[in-house]
Design a protein around this motif. Structure first.
Motif, PDB file in Angstrom:
ATOM      1  N   LYS A 127     -20.236   1.006  23.290  1.00 36.53           N
ATOM      2  CA  LYS A 127     -20.243   1.919  22.143  1.00 36.53           C
ATOM      3  C   LYS A 127     -19.363   1.317  21.054  1.00 36.53           C
ATOM      4  CE  LYS A 127     -16.469   4.159  24.475  1.00 36.53           C
ATOM      5  NZ  LYS A 127     -15.293   3.986  23.671  1.00 36.53           N
ATOM      6  N   GLN A 179     -13.282  18.887  39.563  1.00 33.35           N
ATOM      7  CA  GLN A 179     -14.261  18.019  38.873  1.00 33.35           C
ATOM      8  C   GLN A 179     -14.463  16.674  39.542  1.00 33.35           C
ATOM      9  OE1 GLN A 179     -15.054  17.508  34.869  1.00 33.35           O
ATOM     10  NE2 GLN A 179     -15.930  19.484  35.328  1.00 33.35           N
ATOM     11  N   ARG A 186     -13.593  -0.403  26.980  1.00 29.68           N
ATOM     12  CA  ARG A 186     -13.341   0.703  27.909  1.00 29.68           C
ATOM     13  C   ARG A 186     -14.249   1.893  27.612  1.00 29.68           C
ATOM     14  NH1 ARG A 186     -12.538   5.422  28.088  1.00 29.68           N
ATOM     15  NH2 ARG A 186     -12.522   5.330  25.821  1.00 29.68           N
ATOM     16  N   LYS A 187     -14.830   2.448  28.638  1.00 29.11           N
ATOM     17  CA  LYS A 187     -15.664   3.637  28.471  1.00 29.11           C
ATOM     18  C   LYS A 187     -15.578   4.449  29.765  1.00 29.11           C
ATOM     19  CE  LYS A 187     -18.213   0.603  30.680  1.00 29.11           C
ATOM     20  NZ  LYS A 187     -17.593  -0.693  30.993  1.00 29.11           N
ATOM     21  N   SER A 188     -15.943   5.717  29.698  1.00 27.02           N
ATOM     22  CA  SER A 188     -15.883   6.547  30.901  1.00 27.02           C
ATOM     23  C   SER A 188     -17.031   6.188  31.839  1.00 27.02           C
ATOM     24  CB  SER A 188     -15.990   8.025  30.518  1.00 27.02           C
ATOM     25  OG  SER A 188     -14.869   8.395  29.757  1.00 27.02           O
ATOM     26  N   ARG A 234     -18.768   7.434  35.426  1.00 26.82           N
ATOM     27  CA  ARG A 234     -18.788   8.598  36.322  1.00 26.82           C
ATOM     28  C   ARG A 234     -19.685   8.408  37.537  1.00 26.82           C
ATOM     29  NH1 ARG A 234     -18.594  10.439  31.040  1.00 26.82           N
ATOM     30  NH2 ARG A 234     -16.850  11.819  30.536  1.00 26.82           N
ATOM     31  N   TRP A 268     -11.221   9.710  32.933  1.00 25.28           N
ATOM     32  CA  TRP A 268     -10.084  10.647  32.823  1.00 25.28           C
ATOM     33  C   TRP A 268     -10.600  12.021  33.183  1.00 25.28           C
ATOM     34  CZ3 TRP A 268      -5.963   9.789  28.611  1.00 25.28           C
ATOM     35  CH2 TRP A 268      -5.116  10.909  28.472  1.00 25.28           C
ATOM     36  N   ILE A 269     -10.044  12.634  34.199  1.00 31.82           N
ATOM     37  CA  ILE A 269     -10.409  14.004  34.564  1.00 31.82           C
ATOM     38  C   ILE A 269      -9.211  14.907  34.245  1.00 31.82           C
ATOM     39  CG2 ILE A 269     -11.092  15.577  36.437  1.00 31.82           C
ATOM     40  CD1 ILE A 269     -13.240  13.534  36.139  1.00 31.82           C
ATOM     41  N   ALA A 270      -9.442  15.930  33.442  1.00 34.95           N
ATOM     42  CA  ALA A 270      -8.340  16.810  33.031  1.00 34.95           C
ATOM     43  C   ALA A 270      -7.933  17.757  34.152  1.00 34.95           C
ATOM     44  CB  ALA A 270      -8.773  17.622  31.819  1.00 34.95           C
ATOM     45  N   ARG A 326      -7.554  24.601  37.618  1.00 34.61           N
ATOM     46  CA  ARG A 326      -7.501  23.210  38.113  1.00 34.61           C
ATOM     47  C   ARG A 326      -6.095  22.856  38.590  1.00 34.61           C
ATOM     48  NH1 ARG A 326     -11.158  19.323  34.206  1.00 34.61           N
ATOM     49  NH2 ARG A 326     -12.974  20.656  34.065  1.00 34.61           N
TER      50      ARG A 326
HETATM   51  C1  LIG Z   1      -7.568  14.672  27.606  1.00 37.30           C
HETATM   52  C2  LIG Z   1      -8.914  14.255  28.182  1.00 37.30           C
HETATM   53  C3  LIG Z   1      -9.513  15.032  29.143  1.00 37.30           C
HETATM   54  C4  LIG Z   1     -10.738  14.651  29.706  1.00 37.30           C
HETATM   55  N1  LIG Z   1     -11.263  15.401  30.713  1.00 37.30           N
HETATM   56  C5  LIG Z   1     -12.424  15.029  31.284  1.00 37.30           C
HETATM   57  C6  LIG Z   1     -12.943  15.759  32.400  1.00 37.30           C
HETATM   58  O1  LIG Z   1     -12.343  16.727  32.875  1.00 37.30           O
HETATM   59  N2  LIG Z   1     -14.124  15.353  32.926  1.00 37.30           N
HETATM   60  C7  LIG Z   1     -14.801  14.257  32.452  1.00 37.30           C
HETATM   61  O2  LIG Z   1     -15.863  13.936  32.985  1.00 37.30           O
HETATM   62  N3  LIG Z   1     -14.325  13.521  31.407  1.00 37.30           N
HETATM   63  C8  LIG Z   1     -13.146  13.882  30.830  1.00 37.30           C
HETATM   64  N4  LIG Z   1     -12.617  13.119  29.809  1.00 37.30           N
HETATM   65  C9  LIG Z   1     -13.336  11.909  29.335  1.00 37.30           C
HETATM   66  C10 LIG Z   1     -14.041  12.186  28.002  1.00 37.30           C
HETATM   67  O3  LIG Z   1     -15.142  13.050  28.208  1.00 37.30           O
HETATM   68  C11 LIG Z   1     -14.489  10.836  27.385  1.00 37.30           C
HETATM   69  O4  LIG Z   1     -13.359  10.032  27.169  1.00 37.30           O
HETATM   70  C12 LIG Z   1     -15.236  11.034  26.072  1.00 37.30           C
HETATM   71  O5  LIG Z   1     -16.480  11.658  26.305  1.00 37.30           O
HETATM   72  C13 LIG Z   1     -15.480   9.721  25.323  1.00 37.30           C
HETATM   73  O6  LIG Z   1     -16.216   8.820  26.123  1.00 37.30           O
HETATM   74  P1  LIG Z   1     -15.638   7.367  26.506  1.00 37.30           P
HETATM   75  O7  LIG Z   1     -14.420   7.583  27.391  1.00 37.30           O
HETATM   76  O8  LIG Z   1     -16.769   6.701  27.230  1.00 37.30           O
HETATM   77  O9  LIG Z   1     -15.245   6.688  25.244  1.00 37.30           O
HETATM   78  C14 LIG Z   1     -11.389  13.476  29.250  1.00 37.30           C
HETATM   79  C15 LIG Z   1     -10.762  12.685  28.267  1.00 37.30           C
HETATM   80  C16 LIG Z   1      -9.540  13.054  27.763  1.00 37.30           C
HETATM   81  C17 LIG Z   1      -8.841  12.156  26.740  1.00 37.30           C
END
Ligand SMILES: Cc1cc2nc3c(=O)[nH]c(=O)nc-3n(C[C@H](O)[C@H](O)[C@H](O)COP(=O)(O)O)c2cc1C
Length: 166
Positions: free
Chosen positions: A152, A63, A12-14, A16, A111-113, A120
């Motif tokens: 990663k 966002q 799992r990875k973010s 976008r 995940w977008i906070a 927000r």
């Molecule tokens: C509580 C939380 C809030 C986050 N908020 C944002 C956000 O607002 N925008 C965004 O692009 N990513 C957001 N992320 C994703 C993180 O940036 C991302 O998980 C981190 O850089 C690690 O990368 P990975 O998910 O690829 O392992 C958030 C993650 C968490 C856990």
């Protein structure tokens, strides 16, 4: 099967950036089922979900990524769970379950906070007509991944403390 599941967790990875392909309702339901399968403090099941597919609404969310197919806004019903620390943890557990489901379904997501950013929260509440007892906490933005990201590896021995903190 178990090994595949562990791979899903580790892979799992973010994501976008997404293609224009839509995500079918069956997959969205699958993701929501996983969100609702998360543990819940005192079994209050206080997490609720707003599924946004309408681009006009989606693009006004905090966002929000222009090309994502679906935004699932994860909210806490604070009438069901009054302790903030618990409703936040419930929402976080649900968020992670859904992000893992997204990965397992070969989609991409991030995940977008929303909470605790006041601006927000206000934007999300106004836009989505959210009542006072519902707190929007975060969004799972998802769709079909545009470019495969590199894998990663986050494991670090030094973060593990054996018996006591040294
Ligand atoms: C509580 C939380 C809030 C986050 N908020 C944002 C956000 O607002 N925008 C965004 O692009 N990513 C957001 N992320 C994703 C993180 O940036 C991302 O998980 C981190 O850089 C690690 O990368 P990975 O998910 O690829 O392992 C958030 C993650 C968490 C856990």
């Amino acid at each position: 099967m178990a090994n595949n599941f562990l791979e899903v967790i580790k892979n799992r990875k973010s994501v976008r950036s997404f293609t224009s392909e839509l995500v079918c309702d069956e997959k969205i339901k699958e993701i929501l089922e996983c969100g609702m399968a998360a543990p819940s403090a005192m079994n209050t099941n206080c997490v609720e979900f707003i599924v946004v597919k309408n681009k006009e609404i989606m693009n006004k969310l905090p966002q929000m990524l222009e090309d994502c197919a679906v935004a699932i806004v994860v909210c806490a019903n604070v009438e069901k769970q009054k302790k903030e620390a618990y409703w936040l943890q419930d929402c976080a557990a649900s968020m992670e379950n859904m992000l893992l489901a997204v990965e397992a379904l070969e989609l991409g997501g991030v995940w977008i906070a929303i909470y605790p950013e006041e601006e927000r929260m206000k934007t999300a509440c106004d836009l989505l007509n959210v009542p006072n007892h519902i707190k929007p906490v975060a969004i799972v933005a998802l769709g079909y991944e545009n470019e495969k990201e590199n894998l990663k590896y986050n494991y670090e021995e030094k973060k593990i403390h054996s018996e006591k903190w040294i």
